[in-house]
Design an enzyme around this catalytic site. Sequence first.
Site, PDB file in Angstrom:
ATOM      1  N   GLU A 110      -3.112  -9.472  -8.195  1.00 26.33           N
ATOM      2  CA  GLU A 110      -3.289 -10.525  -7.194  1.00 26.33           C
ATOM      3  C   GLU A 110      -3.616 -11.843  -7.888  1.00 26.33           C
ATOM      4  O   GLU A 110      -4.344 -11.885  -8.872  1.00 26.33           O
ATOM      5  CB  GLU A 110      -4.438 -10.142  -6.250  1.00 26.33           C
ATOM      6  N   LYS A 117      -0.335 -11.535   2.666  1.00 30.54           N
ATOM      7  CA  LYS A 117      -1.551 -10.757   2.930  1.00 30.54           C
ATOM      8  C   LYS A 117      -1.921 -10.822   4.410  1.00 30.54           C
ATOM      9  O   LYS A 117      -2.089 -11.908   4.979  1.00 30.54           O
ATOM     10  CB  LYS A 117      -2.682 -11.334   2.067  1.00 30.54           C
ATOM     11  N   CYS A 123      -5.011  -6.443  -1.926  1.00 28.88           N
ATOM     12  CA  CYS A 123      -6.468  -6.410  -2.036  1.00 28.88           C
ATOM     13  C   CYS A 123      -7.180  -5.912  -0.764  1.00 28.88           C
ATOM     14  O   CYS A 123      -7.227  -4.717  -0.515  1.00 28.88           O
ATOM     15  CB  CYS A 123      -6.981  -7.783  -2.466  1.00 28.88           C
TER      16      CYS A 123
END
Length: 283
Positions: free
Chosen positions: A50, A119, A160
């Site tokens: 990331e 995301k 994440c």
Amino acid sequence: MVLPGRAMATFRLALIQLQVSSIKSDNLMRACGLIREAATQGAKIVSLPECFNSPYGTKYFPEYAEKIPGESTQKLSEVAKECGVYLIGGSIPEEDAGKLYNTCTVFGPDGTLLVKYRKLHLFDIDVPGKITFQESKTLSPGDSFSTFDTPYCRVGLGICYDLRFAELAQIYAQRGCQLLVYPGAFNMTTGPAHWELLQRGRAVDNQVYVATASPARDDQASYVAWGHSTIVSPWGEVLAEAGTEETVMCSDIDLKKLAEIRQQIPIFSQKRSDLYAVEAKKP
């Protein structure tokens, strides 16, 4: 006699635990060098971490943000083609129509952009005395799922914090994914507590391989990443785990073993769809 598809039952996955600096050109150069190193080790699918091209932090996202295509993704496209690999480009801060996103791009062995994933779940947490962080101060959330097909298996993407949301992994499993890849940068509070636990949980619940690519740890950074990039089997075994330094980590993914686990413990056919369901609201 080789059964149809048997030749593709095993492939090598590489995770690049990159030491991210404040100099974007340096990050890109070193990332490409490590991708080449992974390819020489036989990796067919390679993932960056990331926020691989910039420091991680709300103050950095606007400064380092790019359009896609742009400088960073052009480099990824070129190195994927040069090495003949499927390249999961970790994530970068993306600017589009005045909004910023935490975005992962995936390139095929011919250099074409296969999918773009933004995301979904923004990292807004407050653990008193430990860590407070608000991605939503600068970033907007994505609104779509992303999977891509390889000659080996279908792959689902998260970034994440997305790892904490079991529903996303379940949707990907329903859609035929056998490998879930989460470029991520857990921190020194949540990393030791939940990083491995969440990966093993997602892997066992959905009988899939789970891989997480973290930046290397930089104790001088404003946000200190936990490191410990990991690959977990559908049985919940940690197949490979990095330490905190910059490294290329590989593991062989055995889809025959995945099929055996699903046959031995057939949870997908045993789900009580008369009582519950996890459903996608968008295609």
